[in-house]
Scaffold this motif. Structure first.
Motif, PDB file in Angstrom:
ATOM      1  N   ALA A  91       0.810  -1.224   0.000  1.00 39.56           N
ATOM      2  CA  ALA A  91       0.000   0.000   0.000  1.00 39.56           C
ATOM      3  C   ALA A  91       0.841   1.272   0.000  1.00 39.56           C
ATOM      4  N   ASN A  92       2.082   1.178   0.474  1.00 36.23           N
ATOM      5  CA  ASN A  92       2.956   2.341   0.527  1.00 36.23           C
ATOM      6  C   ASN A  92       3.983   2.277  -0.595  1.00 36.23           C
ATOM      7  N   SER A  93       4.576   3.423  -0.913  1.00 28.70           N
ATOM      8  CA  SER A  93       5.674   3.435  -1.875  1.00 28.70           C
ATOM      9  C   SER A  93       6.808   2.564  -1.359  1.00 28.70           C
ATOM     10  N   ALA A  94       7.489   1.899  -2.269  1.00 31.04           N
ATOM     11  CA  ALA A  94       8.555   0.959  -1.891  1.00 31.04           C
ATOM     12  C   ALA A  94       9.913   1.644  -1.982  1.00 31.04           C
ATOM     13  N   LEU A  95      10.656   1.605  -0.875  1.00 37.10           N
ATOM     14  CA  LEU A  95      12.011   2.136  -0.823  1.00 37.10           C
ATOM     15  C   LEU A  95      12.992   1.007  -1.103  1.00 37.10           C
ATOM     16  N   ASP A 194       5.843  -1.042   5.910  1.00 35.37           N
ATOM     17  CA  ASP A 194       4.840  -0.420   6.773  1.00 35.37           C
ATOM     18  C   ASP A 194       5.150   1.040   7.062  1.00 35.37           C
ATOM     19  N   ARG A 195       6.106   1.623   6.341  1.00 40.56           N
ATOM     20  CA  ARG A 195       6.446   3.038   6.522  1.00 40.56           C
ATOM     21  C   ARG A 195       5.777   3.875   5.438  1.00 40.56           C
ATOM     22  N   ASP A 196       5.451   5.120   5.791  1.00 41.30           N
ATOM     23  CA  ASP A 196       5.028   6.094   4.783  1.00 41.30           C
ATOM     24  C   ASP A 196       6.288   6.744   4.224  1.00 41.30           C
ATOM     25  N   ARG A 197       6.389   6.800   2.896  1.00 42.88           N
ATOM     26  CA  ARG A 197       7.574   7.357   2.239  1.00 42.88           C
ATOM     27  C   ARG A 197       7.223   8.680   1.579  1.00 42.88           C
ATOM     28  N   HIS A 198       8.064   9.689   1.813  1.00 42.00           N
ATOM     29  CA  HIS A 198       7.812  11.026   1.282  1.00 42.00           C
ATOM     30  C   HIS A 198       9.050  11.480   0.505  1.00 42.00           C
ATOM     31  N   LEU A 199       8.852  11.817  -0.767  1.00 41.77           N
ATOM     32  CA  LEU A 199       9.959  12.292  -1.590  1.00 41.77           C
ATOM     33  C   LEU A 199      10.125  13.790  -1.369  1.00 41.77           C
ATOM     34  N   ALA A 200      11.348  14.192  -1.018  1.00 37.41           N
ATOM     35  CA  ALA A 200      11.614  15.612  -0.766  1.00 37.41           C
ATOM     36  C   ALA A 200      11.420  16.436  -2.030  1.00 37.41           C
ATOM     37  N   LEU A 201      11.121  17.707  -1.844  1.00 35.16           N
ATOM     38  CA  LEU A 201      10.939  18.625  -2.970  1.00 35.16           C
ATOM     39  C   LEU A 201      12.290  19.028  -3.529  1.00 35.16           C
ATOM     40  N   VAL A 223       7.364  18.160   7.362  1.00 35.87           N
ATOM     41  CA  VAL A 223       6.644  17.050   7.984  1.00 35.87           C
ATOM     42  C   VAL A 223       5.805  17.634   9.109  1.00 35.87           C
ATOM     43  N   ASP A 224       4.484  17.443   9.025  1.00 34.59           N
ATOM     44  CA  ASP A 224       3.581  18.090   9.979  1.00 34.59           C
ATOM     45  C   ASP A 224       3.483  17.356  11.310  1.00 34.59           C
ATOM     46  N   ASP A 225       3.927  16.120  11.350  1.00 35.96           N
ATOM     47  CA  ASP A 225       3.956  15.381  12.623  1.00 35.96           C
ATOM     48  C   ASP A 225       5.394  14.923  12.868  1.00 35.96           C
ATOM     49  N   PRO A 226       6.235  15.777  13.440  1.00 35.43           N
ATOM     50  CA  PRO A 226       7.657  15.443  13.561  1.00 35.43           C
ATOM     51  C   PRO A 226       7.938  14.210  14.410  1.00 35.43           C
ATOM     52  N   ARG A 227       7.032  13.864  15.316  1.00 39.57           N
ATOM     53  CA  ARG A 227       7.275  12.690  16.162  1.00 39.57           C
ATOM     54  C   ARG A 227       7.083  11.375  15.409  1.00 39.57           C
ATOM     55  N   SER A 228       6.577  11.477  14.193  1.00 35.57           N
ATOM     56  CA  SER A 228       6.454  10.281  13.360  1.00 35.57           C
ATOM     57  C   SER A 228       7.718  10.034  12.529  1.00 35.57           C
ATOM     58  N   LEU A 229       8.692  10.931  12.620  1.00 38.39           N
ATOM     59  CA  LEU A 229       9.917  10.781  11.837  1.00 38.39           C
ATOM     60  C   LEU A 229      10.625   9.471  12.149  1.00 38.39           C
ATOM     61  N   ASP A 230      11.037   8.792  11.101  1.00 36.33           N
ATOM     62  CA  ASP A 230      11.755   7.529  11.279  1.00 36.33           C
ATOM     63  C   ASP A 230      13.159   7.612  10.685  1.00 36.33           C
ATOM     64  N   SER A 231      13.271   7.932   9.396  1.00 36.02           N
ATOM     65  CA  SER A 231      14.591   7.901   8.756  1.00 36.02           C
ATOM     66  C   SER A 231      14.614   8.801   7.536  1.00 36.02           C
ATOM     67  N   VAL A 346      14.426  10.587   0.444  1.00 40.60           N
ATOM     68  CA  VAL A 346      13.185   9.933   0.860  1.00 40.60           C
ATOM     69  C   VAL A 346      13.126   9.997   2.381  1.00 40.60           C
ATOM     70  N   ILE A 347      12.102  10.665   2.891  1.00 41.85           N
ATOM     71  CA  ILE A 347      11.891  10.744   4.332  1.00 41.85           C
ATOM     72  C   ILE A 347      10.815   9.733   4.699  1.00 41.85           C
ATOM     73  N   SER A 348      11.118   8.903   5.663  1.00 38.38           N
ATOM     74  CA  SER A 348      10.175   7.848   6.079  1.00 38.38           C
ATOM     75  C   SER A 348       9.577   8.211   7.432  1.00 38.38           C
ATOM     76  N   THR A 349       8.262   8.034   7.535  1.00 33.79           N
ATOM     77  CA  THR A 349       7.565   8.297   8.791  1.00 33.79           C
ATOM     78  C   THR A 349       6.759   7.067   9.201  1.00 33.79           C
ATOM     79  N   LEU A 350       6.522   6.963  10.507  1.00 34.10           N
ATOM     80  CA  LEU A 350       5.704   5.865  11.035  1.00 34.10           C
ATOM     81  C   LEU A 350       4.231   6.251  10.926  1.00 34.10           C
ATOM     82  N   PRO A 351       3.374   5.307  10.522  1.00 35.63           N
ATOM     83  CA  PRO A 351       1.943   5.629  10.370  1.00 35.63           C
ATOM     84  C   PRO A 351       1.282   5.902  11.724  1.00 35.63           C
TER      85      PRO A 351
END
Length: 351
Positions: A91-95, A194-201, A223-231, A346-351
């Motif tokens: 379901a999430n983008s694959a890193l 199981d991580r959400d992947r976000h491509l930087a601008l 990132v609007d929820d900084p405590r979800s930051l993973d890697s 690629v910034i990864s966050t926890l759902p």
């Protein structure tokens, strides 16, 4: 009881000489060990600027899978070196991260090869449009070897995908001693699904020249929820102006003949966090990574790569959002070019 014969001038001198020899030997061993430790530190992590050393809480990513030993034929274009499967229903983008080590070749004369790599994926015989292909390249002296790393981002999929690491060594002929391929070690890794992947601008539209004393922001993401930051997994493709060629993306070379020279390009790269309060104002700033590297005449192209975990531990208590920034500083030597093509994070966050 001490024998008086043992205290003659000649015996006292012998004991003194033995103590001096022992002291000198011990001192020499300490110097050798210090040199080895310093050399390993430089080779593994570059030269860190004291103000921005990586925090203890932020660590490099988990170990790569066991490397596959294979070869890359001289003149090869997009040769498939290794594959990894992305399961159906992801379901999430694959890193997908890779490490390509070019091992030393037994050649008698100095010879170099341009080696490039990228990831492509296919599903049911059709090519998949990648969010990021992980394109990287470097020059390698055959007798010395080298390595490149990168990451790609594939879109979510309902069907199984096969992703391939493809490499090229286009501009080289077999040397006179009969070597016709590069021995390589390949690691290809699918990140946790199981991580959400976000491509930087991207902040660059084309290859951009950075002269000594200047700095350039190349990537950013809020990132609007900084405590979800993973890697964060990031690559910045750099080319030194030690020569003109190769200092472009699609347009003209950015390095000019008047800029070139044998002096290395000394570059600083930082990953900075700007913590925002509830009003969107910058409340504080911290540095996740701060490194200095030199791009010499022989290497010319360097794909700087970073894999960093444990990012949530650095979030201030009152931060409600964060803007992550990747910044390049040209510190000394010849100018440097930052390529837009292949530079990504690629910034990864926890759902």
């Amino acid at each position: 009881m001490k024998d008086p014969a043992d205290d003659t001038p000649s015996r006292r001198g012998a004991r003194v000489r033995r103590r001096r020899i022992l002291a000198l030997t011990t001192y020499s061993l300490v110097l050798v060990l210090a040199t080895v430790v310093a050399t390993l530190a430089i080779e593994r992590g570059g030269i860190d600027r004291p103000p921005g050393k990586p925090p203890e809480a932020a660590t490099t990513a988990r170990e790569s899978p066991t490397a596959v030993q294979t070869s890359l034929t001289f003149g090869a274009q997009d040769a498939e070196l290794e594959t990894v499967t992305v399961p159906a229903g992801t379901a999430n983008s694959a890193l997908i991260s890779f490490d390509l080590k070019i091992n030393r070749s037994p050649v008698a004369s100095p010879q170099a090869a341009l080696v490039s790599a990228r990831i492509d994926c296919s599903s049911d015989g059709r090519q998949v449009q990648m969010s990021a292909s992980g394109k990287v390249s470097t020059n390698v002296l055959l007798a010395r070897g080298g390595e490149i790393s990168g990451q790609a981002l594939a879109p979510p999929t309902d069907e199984e995908m096969t992703c391939s690491l493809r490499a090229s060594a286009p501009f080289i002929n077999a040397p006179s001693d009969g070597v016709d391929s590069l021995p390589v070690s390949v690691s290809l890794d699918l990140g946790a699904t199981d991580r959400d992947r976000h491509l930087a601008l991207h902040r660059l539209d084309d290859a951009t020249l950075v002269e000594p004393g200047a700095e350039l922001t190349v990537l950013s993401l809020q990132v609007d929820d900084p405590r979800s930051l993973d890697s964060i997994n990031s690559t910045v493709r750099l080319t030194s102006c030690t020569v003109v060629g190769g200092s472009r993306d699609a347009g003209e070379n950015k390095c000019q003949p008047s800029m070139t020279g044998t002096e290395s390009s000394t570059v600083g790269i930082r990953v900075i966090a700007r913590w925002l309060d509830e009003d969107g104002a910058i409340e504080s700033t911290s540095t996740y990574w701060d490194e200095i590297l030199a791009i010499d005449h022989d290497t010319h192209h360097v794909p700087w790569n970073l894999r960093l975990q444990g990012m949530a531990s650095k979030v201030p208590d009152n931060a409600t959002a964060v803007v992550l920034v990747v910044q390049v500083d040209s510190l000394a030597g010849t100018p440097v070019v930052v390529h837009a093509d292949g530079t990504d994070a690629v910034i990864s966050t926890l759902p």
